[in-house]
Design a protein around this motif. Structure first.
Motif, PDB file in Angstrom:
ATOM      1  N   THR A   1      56.285  40.245  51.481  1.00  0.00           N
ATOM      2  CA  THR A   1      54.870  40.516  51.754  1.00  0.00           C
ATOM      3  C   THR A   1      54.604  40.558  53.251  1.00  0.00           C
ATOM      4  OG1 THR A   1      54.292  39.414  49.701  1.00  0.00           O
ATOM      5  CG2 THR A   1      52.519  39.763  51.277  1.00  0.00           C
ATOM      6  N   GLN A   2      55.152  39.614  53.986  1.00  0.00           N
ATOM      7  CA  GLN A   2      54.941  39.594  55.438  1.00  0.00           C
ATOM      8  C   GLN A   2      55.524  40.851  56.079  1.00  0.00           C
ATOM      9  OE1 GLN A   2      53.146  37.182  57.022  1.00  0.00           O
ATOM     10  NE2 GLN A   2      53.241  38.580  58.740  1.00  0.00           N
ATOM     11  N   TRP A   3      56.707  41.262  55.616  1.00  0.00           N
ATOM     12  CA  TRP A   3      57.326  42.469  56.163  1.00  0.00           C
ATOM     13  C   TRP A   3      56.480  43.697  55.852  1.00  0.00           C
ATOM     14  CZ3 TRP A   3      59.388  46.874  53.840  1.00  0.00           C
ATOM     15  CH2 TRP A   3      60.093  47.705  54.691  1.00  0.00           C
ATOM     16  N   LEU A   4      55.971  43.790  54.611  1.00  0.00           N
ATOM     17  CA  LEU A   4      55.137  44.926  54.227  1.00  0.00           C
ATOM     18  C   LEU A   4      53.847  44.968  55.050  1.00  0.00           C
ATOM     19  CD1 LEU A   4      55.542  44.815  50.340  1.00  0.00           C
ATOM     20  CD2 LEU A   4      56.366  46.617  51.874  1.00  0.00           C
ATOM     21  N   MET A   5      53.216  43.819  55.242  1.00  0.00           N
ATOM     22  CA  MET A   5      51.954  43.788  55.995  1.00  0.00           C
ATOM     23  C   MET A   5      52.185  44.080  57.475  1.00  0.00           C
ATOM     24  SD  MET A   5      49.747  40.823  53.967  1.00  0.00           S
ATOM     25  CE  MET A   5      50.027  39.640  55.195  1.00  0.00           C
TER      26      MET A   5
ATOM     27  N   LEU B   1      47.447  50.803  59.672  1.00  0.00           N
ATOM     28  CA  LEU B   1      46.704  50.553  58.440  1.00  0.00           C
ATOM     29  C   LEU B   1      46.153  49.133  58.463  1.00  0.00           C
ATOM     30  CD1 LEU B   1      49.277  52.088  55.960  1.00  0.00           C
ATOM     31  CD2 LEU B   1      47.156  53.132  56.739  1.00  0.00           C
ATOM     32  N   THR B   2      45.033  48.933  57.801  1.00  0.00           N
ATOM     33  CA  THR B   2      44.430  47.616  57.700  1.00  0.00           C
ATOM     34  C   THR B   2      44.685  47.072  56.305  1.00  0.00           C
ATOM     35  OG1 THR B   2      42.689  48.304  59.204  1.00  0.00           O
ATOM     36  CG2 THR B   2      42.269  46.336  57.902  1.00  0.00           C
ATOM     37  N   VAL B   3      45.204  45.863  56.219  1.00  0.00           N
ATOM     38  CA  VAL B   3      45.448  45.222  54.932  1.00  0.00           C
ATOM     39  C   VAL B   3      44.129  44.621  54.466  1.00  0.00           C
ATOM     40  CG1 VAL B   3      46.713  43.418  53.724  1.00  0.00           C
ATOM     41  CG2 VAL B   3      47.841  44.732  55.503  1.00  0.00           C
ATOM     42  N   VAL B   4      43.619  45.123  53.342  1.00  0.00           N
ATOM     43  CA  VAL B   4      42.347  44.636  52.814  1.00  0.00           C
ATOM     44  C   VAL B   4      42.577  43.335  52.053  1.00  0.00           C
ATOM     45  CG1 VAL B   4      40.412  45.165  51.293  1.00  0.00           C
ATOM     46  CG2 VAL B   4      41.416  46.962  52.692  1.00  0.00           C
ATOM     47  N   ASN B   5      43.525  43.337  51.124  1.00  0.00           N
ATOM     48  CA  ASN B   5      43.905  42.120  50.420  1.00  0.00           C
ATOM     49  C   ASN B   5      45.245  42.332  49.736  1.00  0.00           C
ATOM     50  OD1 ASN B   5      43.369  43.607  48.118  1.00  0.00           O
ATOM     51  ND2 ASN B   5      41.671  42.363  47.439  1.00  0.00           N
ATOM     52  N   PHE B   6      45.786  41.255  49.180  1.00  0.00           N
ATOM     53  CA  PHE B   6      47.039  41.360  48.437  1.00  0.00           C
ATOM     54  C   PHE B   6      47.016  40.361  47.289  1.00  0.00           C
ATOM     55  CE2 PHE B   6      47.677  38.499  51.959  1.00  0.00           C
ATOM     56  CZ  PHE B   6      48.300  37.403  51.386  1.00  0.00           C
ATOM     57  N   GLU B   7      47.796  40.688  46.255  1.00  0.00           N
ATOM     58  CA  GLU B   7      47.884  39.837  45.065  1.00  0.00           C
ATOM     59  C   GLU B   7      49.346  39.701  44.665  1.00  0.00           C
ATOM     60  OE1 GLU B   7      45.538  41.321  41.833  1.00  0.00           O
ATOM     61  OE2 GLU B   7      43.900  41.890  43.179  1.00  0.00           O
ATOM     62  N   PHE B   8      49.623  38.618  43.963  1.00  0.00           N
ATOM     63  CA  PHE B   8      50.958  38.386  43.438  1.00  0.00           C
ATOM     64  C   PHE B   8      50.884  38.331  41.915  1.00  0.00           C
ATOM     65  CE2 PHE B   8      51.363  35.884  47.526  1.00  0.00           C
ATOM     66  CZ  PHE B   8      52.045  36.884  48.187  1.00  0.00           C
TER      67      PHE B   8
ATOM     68  N   ILE C   1      60.104  41.204  41.673  1.00  0.00           N
ATOM     69  CA  ILE C   1      58.986  40.441  42.224  1.00  0.00           C
ATOM     70  C   ILE C   1      57.958  41.461  42.686  1.00  0.00           C
ATOM     71  CG2 ILE C   1      58.229  38.871  44.036  1.00  0.00           C
ATOM     72  CD1 ILE C   1      61.009  37.680  44.056  1.00  0.00           C
ATOM     73  N   SER C   2      56.809  41.482  42.030  1.00  0.00           N
ATOM     74  CA  SER C   2      55.778  42.470  42.342  1.00  0.00           C
ATOM     75  C   SER C   2      54.788  41.921  43.357  1.00  0.00           C
ATOM     76  CB  SER C   2      55.012  42.852  41.078  1.00  0.00           C
ATOM     77  OG  SER C   2      55.889  43.391  40.129  1.00  0.00           O
ATOM     78  N   VAL C   3      54.341  42.813  44.231  1.00  0.00           N
ATOM     79  CA  VAL C   3      53.309  42.494  45.210  1.00  0.00           C
ATOM     80  C   VAL C   3      52.332  43.657  45.205  1.00  0.00           C
ATOM     81  CG1 VAL C   3      52.813  42.068  47.647  1.00  0.00           C
ATOM     82  CG2 VAL C   3      54.920  41.209  46.647  1.00  0.00           C
ATOM     83  N   LEU C   4      51.048  43.357  45.069  1.00  0.00           N
ATOM     84  CA  LEU C   4      50.011  44.378  45.075  1.00  0.00           C
ATOM     85  C   LEU C   4      49.232  44.242  46.380  1.00  0.00           C
ATOM     86  CD1 LEU C   4      48.398  46.571  43.575  1.00  0.00           C
ATOM     87  CD2 LEU C   4      47.014  44.747  42.615  1.00  0.00           C
TER      88      LEU C   4
ATOM     89  N   GLY D   1      42.782  52.896  55.711  1.00  0.00           N
ATOM     90  CA  GLY D   1      43.229  53.665  56.855  1.00  0.00           C
ATOM     91  C   GLY D   1      43.278  55.142  56.533  1.00  0.00           C
ATOM     92  N   LYS D   2      43.881  55.891  57.421  1.00  0.00           N
ATOM     93  CA  LYS D   2      43.997  57.336  57.248  1.00  0.00           C
ATOM     94  C   LYS D   2      45.206  57.647  56.385  1.00  0.00           C
ATOM     95  CE  LYS D   2      41.623  58.398  61.459  1.00  0.00           C
ATOM     96  NZ  LYS D   2      40.435  59.097  61.158  1.00  0.00           N
ATOM     97  N   ILE D   3      45.199  58.854  55.799  1.00  0.00           N
ATOM     98  CA  ILE D   3      46.222  59.221  54.819  1.00  0.00           C
ATOM     99  C   ILE D   3      47.588  59.466  55.473  1.00  0.00           C
ATOM    100  CG2 ILE D   3      45.695  61.699  54.797  1.00  0.00           C
ATOM    101  CD1 ILE D   3      46.564  59.635  51.727  1.00  0.00           C
ATOM    102  N   LYS D   4      47.619  60.089  56.651  1.00  0.00           N
ATOM    103  CA  LYS D   4      48.893  60.404  57.315  1.00  0.00           C
ATOM    104  C   LYS D   4      49.694  59.136  57.632  1.00  0.00           C
ATOM    105  CE  LYS D   4      51.842  62.983  59.636  1.00  0.00           C
ATOM    106  NZ  LYS D   4      53.150  62.903  59.045  1.00  0.00           N
ATOM    107  N   PRO D   5      49.086  58.121  58.279  1.00  0.00           N
ATOM    108  CA  PRO D   5      49.863  56.892  58.497  1.00  0.00           C
ATOM    109  C   PRO D   5      50.279  56.216  57.191  1.00  0.00           C
ATOM    110  CG  PRO D   5      47.912  56.905  59.895  1.00  0.00           C
ATOM    111  CD  PRO D   5      47.801  58.071  58.980  1.00  0.00           C
ATOM    112  N   PHE D   6      49.452  56.336  56.158  1.00  0.00           N
ATOM    113  CA  PHE D   6      49.806  55.737  54.875  1.00  0.00           C
ATOM    114  C   PHE D   6      51.028  56.421  54.270  1.00  0.00           C
ATOM    115  CE2 PHE D   6      49.353  55.453  50.218  1.00  0.00           C
ATOM    116  CZ  PHE D   6      49.520  54.085  50.091  1.00  0.00           C
ATOM    117  N   LEU D   7      51.074  57.759  54.343  1.00  0.00           N
ATOM    118  CA  LEU D   7      52.244  58.482  53.821  1.00  0.00           C
ATOM    119  C   LEU D   7      53.493  58.146  54.628  1.00  0.00           C
ATOM    120  CD1 LEU D   7      50.603  61.936  53.042  1.00  0.00           C
ATOM    121  CD2 LEU D   7      51.265  60.157  51.420  1.00  0.00           C
ATOM    122  N   ASP D   8      53.345  58.008  55.955  1.00  0.00           N
ATOM    123  CA  ASP D   8      54.475  57.582  56.785  1.00  0.00           C
ATOM    124  C   ASP D   8      54.943  56.189  56.377  1.00  0.00           C
ATOM    125  OD1 ASP D   8      54.291  59.968  58.147  1.00  0.00           O
ATOM    126  OD2 ASP D   8      53.182  59.114  59.850  1.00  0.00           O
ATOM    127  N   TYR D   9      53.983  55.320  56.111  1.00  0.00           N
ATOM    128  CA  TYR D   9      54.299  53.953  55.695  1.00  0.00           C
ATOM    129  C   TYR D   9      55.061  53.969  54.376  1.00  0.00           C
ATOM    130  CZ  TYR D   9      53.491  49.295  53.790  1.00  0.00           C
ATOM    131  OH  TYR D   9      53.645  48.070  53.223  1.00  0.00           O
TER     132      TYR D   9
END
Length: 141
Positions: A87-91, A99-106, A118-121, A126-134
């Motif tokens: 989760t820390q690596w993803l954020m 991108l701005t992390v709004v929230n996360f769930e386990f 192990i699922s992480v939601l 943010g904008k779509i282009k950086p999200f697709l790159d992510y």
């Protein structure tokens, strides 16, 4: 005192009271507004200070994860440690992409003889282009 002097004193008192109402009331409203603003700033400061302290404590801990994410973990790590690391690596990766992390769930772990998933939601803003790159970066990692 005669009636004329009492009328003058009454007029002066009425003028003084109206001046007080016109001057003091707006100042009191401004003072209340400033108190509310100070309270908001104080709450923001305490939140930022808590975040600072948490990051300071984390920086004192030895780093567990490398720059890229490992798909296999040793048996001595608990599922919570793996989940927190992922989760820390993803954020962190999302913030680097803007991108701005709004929230996360386990969600619940899917356990068998061994933990295989192990699922992480995580919700982003943010904008779509950086999200697709992510997403591409996460997929290649």
């Amino acid at each position: 005192m005669n009636r004329a002097e009492l009328n003058k004193i009454g007029i002066y008192v009425a003028i003084a009271l109206s001046i007080i109402v016109l001057v003091i009331k707006p100042l009191n409203a401004k003072l209340e507004h400033n108190k509310r603003q100070l309270h908001r700033l104080e709450r923001a400061y305490t939140l930022k200070y808590r975040i600072y302290e948490e990051r300071l404590m984390e920086s004192k801990k030895p780093a567990i994860a490398p720059k890229t994410l490992s798909l296999l973990y040793s048996n001595n790590l608990t599922s919570n440690q793996i989940r927190n690391t992922v989760t820390q690596w993803l954020m962190d990766s999302a913030e680097k992409k803007g991108l701005t992390v709004v929230n996360f769930e386990f969600p619940e772990l899917k356990k068998g003889k061994q933990i295989t998933e192990i699922s992480v939601l995580i919700r982003f803003r943010g904008k779509i282009k950086p999200f697709l790159d992510y997403l591409e970066m996460v997929e290649t990692s």
